[in-house]
Design a protein around this motif. Structure first.
Motif, PDB file in Angstrom:
ATOM      1  N   ILE A 131      -8.479  -1.222   5.516  1.00 15.18           N
ATOM      2  CA  ILE A 131      -9.491  -0.154   5.057  1.00 15.18           C
ATOM      3  C   ILE A 131     -10.702  -0.011   6.093  1.00 15.18           C
ATOM      4  O   ILE A 131     -11.212   0.824   6.373  1.00 15.18           O
ATOM      5  CB  ILE A 131     -10.141  -0.735   3.873  1.00 15.18           C
ATOM      6  CG1 ILE A 131      -9.068  -0.226   2.661  1.00 15.18           C
ATOM      7  CG2 ILE A 131     -11.485  -0.625   3.385  1.00 15.18           C
ATOM      8  CD1 ILE A 131      -9.133   1.029   2.696  1.00 15.18           C
ATOM      9  N   LEU A 137      -9.719   2.102   8.582  1.00 16.92           N
ATOM     10  CA  LEU A 137      -9.631   3.406   8.309  1.00 16.92           C
ATOM     11  C   LEU A 137     -10.894   4.035   8.171  1.00 16.92           C
ATOM     12  O   LEU A 137     -11.172   5.106   8.504  1.00 16.92           O
ATOM     13  CB  LEU A 137      -8.894   3.446   6.859  1.00 16.92           C
ATOM     14  CG  LEU A 137      -8.457   4.609   6.455  1.00 16.92           C
ATOM     15  CD1 LEU A 137      -7.116   5.017   7.274  1.00 16.92           C
ATOM     16  CD2 LEU A 137      -7.889   4.218   4.995  1.00 16.92           C
ATOM     17  N   ILE A 184      -8.817  -4.306  -5.144  1.00 18.92           N
ATOM     18  CA  ILE A 184      -7.509  -3.639  -5.152  1.00 18.92           C
ATOM     19  C   ILE A 184      -6.723  -4.747  -6.085  1.00 18.92           C
ATOM     20  O   ILE A 184      -6.910  -5.779  -6.058  1.00 18.92           O
ATOM     21  CB  ILE A 184      -6.843  -3.490  -3.808  1.00 18.92           C
ATOM     22  CG1 ILE A 184      -5.918  -2.535  -4.182  1.00 18.92           C
ATOM     23  CG2 ILE A 184      -6.386  -4.658  -3.295  1.00 18.92           C
ATOM     24  CD1 ILE A 184      -5.155  -1.595  -2.936  1.00 18.92           C
ATOM     25  N   ILE A 215       0.944  -1.067   0.129  1.00 23.54           N
ATOM     26  CA  ILE A 215      -0.181  -0.082   0.086  1.00 23.54           C
ATOM     27  C   ILE A 215       0.960   1.353  -0.135  1.00 23.54           C
ATOM     28  O   ILE A 215       1.648   1.566   0.951  1.00 23.54           O
ATOM     29  CB  ILE A 215      -0.815   0.144   1.262  1.00 23.54           C
ATOM     30  CG1 ILE A 215      -1.788  -1.332   1.508  1.00 23.54           C
ATOM     31  CG2 ILE A 215      -1.876   0.959   1.008  1.00 23.54           C
ATOM     32  CD1 ILE A 215      -2.355  -1.273   2.593  1.00 23.54           C
ATOM     33  N   TYR A 227     -12.689   7.439  10.182  1.00 17.47           N
ATOM     34  CA  TYR A 227     -13.595   8.315   9.398  1.00 17.47           C
ATOM     35  C   TYR A 227     -14.738   8.291  10.295  1.00 17.47           C
ATOM     36  O   TYR A 227     -15.568   9.470  10.441  1.00 17.47           O
ATOM     37  CB  TYR A 227     -13.729   8.219   8.275  1.00 17.47           C
ATOM     38  CG  TYR A 227     -12.470   8.917   7.259  1.00 17.47           C
ATOM     39  CD1 TYR A 227     -12.507  10.271   7.374  1.00 17.47           C
ATOM     40  CD2 TYR A 227     -11.387   8.162   6.666  1.00 17.47           C
ATOM     41  CE1 TYR A 227     -11.225  10.723   6.644  1.00 17.47           C
ATOM     42  CE2 TYR A 227     -10.412   8.592   5.948  1.00 17.47           C
ATOM     43  CZ  TYR A 227     -10.216  10.121   5.882  1.00 17.47           C
ATOM     44  OH  TYR A 227      -9.447  10.592   5.142  1.00 17.47           O
ATOM     45  N   TYR A 240      -7.850  -5.561   3.245  1.00 19.65           N
ATOM     46  CA  TYR A 240      -9.173  -5.169   3.494  1.00 19.65           C
ATOM     47  C   TYR A 240      -9.425  -4.878   4.787  1.00 19.65           C
ATOM     48  O   TYR A 240     -10.564  -3.828   4.934  1.00 19.65           O
ATOM     49  CB  TYR A 240      -9.985  -6.197   2.878  1.00 19.65           C
ATOM     50  CG  TYR A 240     -10.092  -6.436   1.347  1.00 19.65           C
ATOM     51  CD1 TYR A 240     -10.579  -5.584   0.586  1.00 19.65           C
ATOM     52  CD2 TYR A 240      -8.933  -7.313   1.028  1.00 19.65           C
ATOM     53  CE1 TYR A 240     -10.289  -5.933  -0.802  1.00 19.65           C
ATOM     54  CE2 TYR A 240      -8.774  -7.472  -0.499  1.00 19.65           C
ATOM     55  CZ  TYR A 240      -9.376  -6.657  -1.260  1.00 19.65           C
ATOM     56  OH  TYR A 240      -9.221  -6.733  -2.473  1.00 19.65           O
ATOM     57  N   VAL A 263      -9.790  -0.083  -2.837  1.00 14.51           N
ATOM     58  CA  VAL A 263      -9.919  -1.358  -2.189  1.00 14.51           C
ATOM     59  C   VAL A 263     -11.490  -1.866  -2.229  1.00 14.51           C
ATOM     60  O   VAL A 263     -11.823  -2.883  -2.602  1.00 14.51           O
ATOM     61  CB  VAL A 263      -9.540  -1.387  -0.404  1.00 14.51           C
ATOM     62  CG1 VAL A 263     -10.108  -2.425   0.122  1.00 14.51           C
ATOM     63  CG2 VAL A 263      -8.263  -0.965  -0.456  1.00 14.51           C
ATOM     64  N   PHE A 277       1.322   4.674   0.588  1.00 18.51           N
ATOM     65  CA  PHE A 277       0.654   5.507   1.207  1.00 18.51           C
ATOM     66  C   PHE A 277       1.189   6.911   0.512  1.00 18.51           C
ATOM     67  O   PHE A 277       0.620   8.038   1.074  1.00 18.51           O
ATOM     68  CB  PHE A 277       0.399   5.524   2.792  1.00 18.51           C
ATOM     69  CG  PHE A 277      -0.694   4.539   3.561  1.00 18.51           C
ATOM     70  CD1 PHE A 277      -1.757   4.726   2.566  1.00 18.51           C
ATOM     71  CD2 PHE A 277      -0.330   3.659   4.176  1.00 18.51           C
ATOM     72  CE1 PHE A 277      -2.935   3.874   3.314  1.00 18.51           C
ATOM     73  CE2 PHE A 277      -1.175   2.724   4.688  1.00 18.51           C
ATOM     74  CZ  PHE A 277      -2.730   3.008   4.182  1.00 18.51           C
ATOM     75  N   TRP A 306      -6.004   9.274   0.857  1.00 20.92           N
ATOM     76  CA  TRP A 306      -6.737   8.187   1.658  1.00 20.92           C
ATOM     77  C   TRP A 306      -7.940   7.663   1.059  1.00 20.92           C
ATOM     78  O   TRP A 306      -8.201   6.649   1.182  1.00 20.92           O
ATOM     79  CB  TRP A 306      -6.890   8.676   3.329  1.00 20.92           C
ATOM     80  CG  TRP A 306      -5.776   8.614   3.926  1.00 20.92           C
ATOM     81  CD1 TRP A 306      -5.218  10.096   4.241  1.00 20.92           C
ATOM     82  CD2 TRP A 306      -4.902   7.955   4.714  1.00 20.92           C
ATOM     83  NE1 TRP A 306      -4.214   9.821   5.156  1.00 20.92           N
ATOM     84  CE2 TRP A 306      -3.939   8.625   5.251  1.00 20.92           C
ATOM     85  CE3 TRP A 306      -5.052   6.541   4.867  1.00 20.92           C
ATOM     86  CZ2 TRP A 306      -2.975   7.937   6.269  1.00 20.92           C
ATOM     87  CZ3 TRP A 306      -4.085   5.896   5.637  1.00 20.92           C
ATOM     88  CH2 TRP A 306      -3.091   6.420   6.207  1.00 20.92           C
ATOM     89  N   LYS A 307      -8.637   8.704   0.669  1.00 17.92           N
ATOM     90  CA  LYS A 307     -10.050   8.359   0.024  1.00 17.92           C
ATOM     91  C   LYS A 307      -9.874   7.399  -1.165  1.00 17.92           C
ATOM     92  O   LYS A 307     -10.819   6.329  -1.387  1.00 17.92           O
ATOM     93  CB  LYS A 307     -10.826   9.609  -0.104  1.00 17.92           C
ATOM     94  CG  LYS A 307     -11.649  10.031   1.148  1.00 17.92           C
ATOM     95  CD  LYS A 307     -12.529  11.126   0.983  1.00 17.92           C
ATOM     96  CE  LYS A 307     -13.065  11.653   2.388  1.00 17.92           C
ATOM     97  NZ  LYS A 307     -13.863  13.028   2.270  1.00 17.92           N
ATOM     98  N   ILE A 327      -6.241  13.888   2.238  1.00 14.17           N
ATOM     99  CA  ILE A 327      -7.427  13.547   2.279  1.00 14.17           C
ATOM    100  C   ILE A 327      -7.872  12.682   1.092  1.00 14.17           C
ATOM    101  O   ILE A 327      -8.475  11.416   0.958  1.00 14.17           O
ATOM    102  CB  ILE A 327      -8.474  14.450   2.633  1.00 14.17           C
ATOM    103  CG1 ILE A 327      -8.192  15.257   3.990  1.00 14.17           C
ATOM    104  CG2 ILE A 327      -9.775  13.918   2.837  1.00 14.17           C
ATOM    105  CD1 ILE A 327      -8.255  14.619   5.091  1.00 14.17           C
ATOM    106  N   PHE A 365      -7.410   5.434  -1.632  1.00 12.37           N
ATOM    107  CA  PHE A 365      -7.150   4.161  -1.431  1.00 12.37           C
ATOM    108  C   PHE A 365      -8.301   3.432  -1.118  1.00 12.37           C
ATOM    109  O   PHE A 365      -8.274   2.252  -1.531  1.00 12.37           O
ATOM    110  CB  PHE A 365      -6.012   4.224  -0.260  1.00 12.37           C
ATOM    111  CG  PHE A 365      -5.819   3.008   0.496  1.00 12.37           C
ATOM    112  CD1 PHE A 365      -5.374   2.189  -0.301  1.00 12.37           C
ATOM    113  CD2 PHE A 365      -5.997   2.822   1.753  1.00 12.37           C
ATOM    114  CE1 PHE A 365      -5.148   0.655   0.177  1.00 12.37           C
ATOM    115  CE2 PHE A 365      -5.903   1.690   2.154  1.00 12.37           C
ATOM    116  CZ  PHE A 365      -5.209   0.607   1.649  1.00 12.37           C
ATOM    117  N   ILE A 366      -9.159   4.183  -0.201  1.00  7.82           N
ATOM    118  CA  ILE A 366     -10.557   3.318   0.166  1.00  7.82           C
ATOM    119  C   ILE A 366     -11.192   2.718  -1.083  1.00  7.82           C
ATOM    120  O   ILE A 366     -11.896   1.722  -1.244  1.00  7.82           O
ATOM    121  CB  ILE A 366     -11.159   4.094   1.150  1.00  7.82           C
ATOM    122  CG1 ILE A 366     -10.255   4.370   2.262  1.00  7.82           C
ATOM    123  CG2 ILE A 366     -12.674   3.490   1.581  1.00  7.82           C
ATOM    124  CD1 ILE A 366     -11.138   5.084   3.212  1.00  7.82           C
TER     125      ILE A 366
END
Lengths: 313, 347
Positions: free
Chosen positions: B132, B135, A248, A37, B139, B129, A244, A39, A237-238, A234, A240-241
């Motif tokens: 995430i 994470l 991914i 990952i 949030y 996973y 996934v 980052f 990170w978003k 931000i 990356f989400i």
């Protein structure tokens, strides 16, 4: 919600989703090849935007003799090349030595986090905390069709991101390099033994991922006209989400995840102005979008396009 | 006699830290550093259970800290302080002294219940996973707090200072440092005993191979739920202590991914699966942050670079998965129990 307003929000969501998708691609490609990952990728996006900003500012400062499309082309190509250089340097200096020493995968992730922090604060300490106005590289025209107004920049952003996705998918499916990338993500032990140069493939992956992030950075600057040192945090990170949730390691997954996240975000905010939904203030955006994503991942733990690999015992 | 050495050493540290603060040998600044050290040790040791011993990648520790911080502070402010929202104090200030740890424990329990949000998806998902999910939970917690206007929303929550002052008026000792020290000790003891228990050995078995562990009759679901709830609960304890710090103020912006990152850095710097490594790196990292404070923004350019170089030099953290006693067997001879040193001598 009137149809025109609805279409307006759809266009906004498509533009916002394009940024997520372009950044998510970088995450997904590196993950597919390295299981890392990365980052630092959100900050690579920031670096791309700043490099583009300086190239454009330099060219604009030279005088008015240069046609606008040349400035745009040089900015995009130059920023993509330089940012790719940054990405590859990070890989060579920080990730590869750790990998060769057989460090645990999670140490690489932490290193990536540190590189991201380093890039952010290097920018903050050398260039200052003030936002910078991104020059208008594409002269903005506003069109209005049936009550829906949009700019040419918006169309370019959406179109470009779709072209890039399709191109990348073709690259991965039709070319030898693309096949090698997919092969490595499928089997990390046998494929190098077949004579596939792993390190060269990894370098190519970082070049593609970082240059796409740079492209996204310039597009972001052109669309919103403001860039700052923390613009990548931000959104990174978003993205990356989103990668996934899409599954991914899959290009289609990055695209679908990115657009899905953007649609949820934009429509949560938009719904707040619809009668009956006034309680839904825009501050609920993160809450709703992440809850939806959490539910998706709980139902389908490998993401939308992810294929569950059978584990051998 | 030897078995008293370790408790005596701990008692000595306690007397130095608390006595020094009480007699004002340590000024306010150093008391703050001590407080942060204690809180960071709790956070790091508790996260090490998930990220180190279990080998998962949880990056939402700050979220659970936030739950503990808010629940504890709401309780203490409601009970012991005059507040705009909650009205006059329910109980006299003297009650705060025995009830403060109760509030801390309730905050920790609340955080561990929220930890179920992560533990249940972890039955089916692993690795990235799950990263995430943690994470997203971070949030969600932050955004959820921001949307609760009663407790201040994005502006934050105040009033804890009045609680601490009330406790100080009754008995003038550094209450917060005392409870932080005790919380730190409890955390270390819980994690140490848990990882050497039967259930805790299951945690390491899951890290090595989940399917094999399941076949060897490890109840993986039970192990995961226990480990996550324990780790999240201790993060909540750290949050409760953090909220009552000198500022007496918390806001959701404190508990972002960045805070989680800081804790993760301390875990991996110390070494995955090493409690003493976590303690050393939490102390070292806190001190490093303070030492580099004069550099201002450049601090955050230098620290990541330092950490990257350290990772390259020691790719498995300061201690690896070893404990202090493994590296310096002498320590075990001095502080270990009789049986342990007997085993050592017979080797």
């Amino acid at each position: 919600m009137a149809l025109a307003t609805f279409l307006q929000h759809v266009l906004n969501a498509l533009q916002w989703g394009s940024f997520y998708a372009l950044i998510a691609l970088g995450y997904t490609m590196v993950y597919g090849v390295l299981l890392l990952i990365n980052f630092a990728h959100g900050d690579i996006f920031m670096v791309g935007a700043y490099v583009g900003f300086f190239i454009a500012a330099f060219l604009l400062g030279l005088g008015t003799g240069i046609p606008a499309w040349i400035i745009l082309a040089v900015t995009i190509v130059g920023s993509m090349a330089l940012t790719a250089g940054v990405g590859v340097t990070i890989e060579r200096v920080a990730y590869r030595p750790l990998r060769e020493r057989g460090a645990h995968r999670l140490y690489l992730v932490i290193t990536a986090l540190m590189i991201g922090l380093f890039l952010e604060y290097l920018n903050l300490s050398t260039l200052g905390a003030a936002d910078r106005g991104f020059p208008e590289l594409i002269p903005t025209k506003i069109y209005s069709v049936g009550g829906v107004s949009f700019t040419n920049v918006k169309l370019i952003v959406i179109g470009l991101s779709i072209v890039v996705m399709v191109g990348l998918e073709l690259f991965l499916r039709r070319t030898k390099w693309g096949m090698a990338m997919r092969a490595i993500s499928y089997d990390k032990i046998a494929v190098p033994l077949m004579g596939v140069p792993v390190n060269a493939i990894i370098t190519v992956t970082f070049i593609i991922g970082s240059s796409l992030a740079a492209l996204a950075g310039i597009m972001y600057g052109s669309a919103y006209h403001v860039i700052s040192f923390d613009m990548g945090i931000i959104i990174g990170w978003k993205a990356f989400i989103a990668a996934v949730v899409g599954g991914i390691g899959e290009v289609r997954g990055a695209m679908v995840g990115g657009f899905l996240l953007a649609f949820i975000e934009i429509f949560v905010v938009a719904l707040g102005s619809v009668p009956g939904f006034e309680w839904l203030s825009s501050t609920y955006r993160d809450l709703v979008s992440f809850t939806v994503l959490l539910v998706i991942l709980t139902i389908k733990p490998t993401g939308i396009f992810g294929v569950a690999r059978r584990q051998k015992v | 006699m030897r078995k008293y050495y370790l408790p005596l050493a701990v008692l000595f540290l306690f007397v130095v830290a608390i006595g020094g603060s009480w007699l004002r040998i340590f000024n306010d600044y150093w008391q703050l550093v001590l407080l942060f050290m204690g809180i960071n040790i709790i956070l790091t040791v508790s996260l090490n259970l998930i990220n180190g011993y279990m080998g998962e990648f949880s990056c939402g520790h700050a979220g659970f800290m936030a739950v503990g911080a808010y629940v504890t502070s709401i309780l203490t402010v409601w009970l012991f302080a005059d507040d705009k929202v909650f009205g006059p104090p329910v109980l006299p200030a003297g009650w705060a002294i025995p009830l403060f740890p109760v509030a801390l424990v309730i905050g920790a329990i609340a955080a561990s219940l929220i930890g179920l949000l992560v533990a249940i998806p972890s039955f089916r998902t692993r690795g990235d996973y799950l990263a995430i999910i943690t994470l997203a939970v971070n949030y969600i917690i932050k955004s959820g707090i921001e949307n609760m206007e009663v407790i201040g929303g994005p502006r934050g929550f105040v009033g804890m200072k009045r609680v601490m002052n009330g406790m100080g008026d009754v008995f003038d000792v550094p209450w917060l440092l005392i409870w932080t020290f005790i919380g730190m000790l409890v955390t270390i003891l819980i994690i140490r005993n848990f990882t050497s228990s039967t259930l805790g050995k299951g945690v390491e078995a899951i890290r090595e191979d989940e399917i094999a562990a399941e076949l060897m009759s490890v109840n993986t679901k039970r192990v995961k739920v226990t480990a996550f709830m324990l780790s999240c609960g201790l993060a909540g304890l750290a949050g409760g202590l953090f909220a009552h710090g000198p500022g007496g103020y918390i806001n959701p912006g404190t508990f972002t991914i960045l805070k989680s990152t800081e804790v993760m850095v301390m875990v991996y710097l110390g070494g995955m699966g090493s409690i003493s490594g976590s303690i050393i790196s939490a102390i070292g990292f806190t001190l490093l942050l303070e030492l580099l404070r004069p550099l201002g923004v450049f601090k955050w350019v230098l620290i990541p670079l330092l950490l990257v170089v350290m990772m390259l030099r020691r790719p498995s953290g300061i201690m690896g998965s070893k404990e202090l006693g493994d590296v310096f067997p002498r320590l075990r001879k001095i502080f270990g129990s009789e049986e342990e040193s007997y085993v050592l001598a017979s080797d």
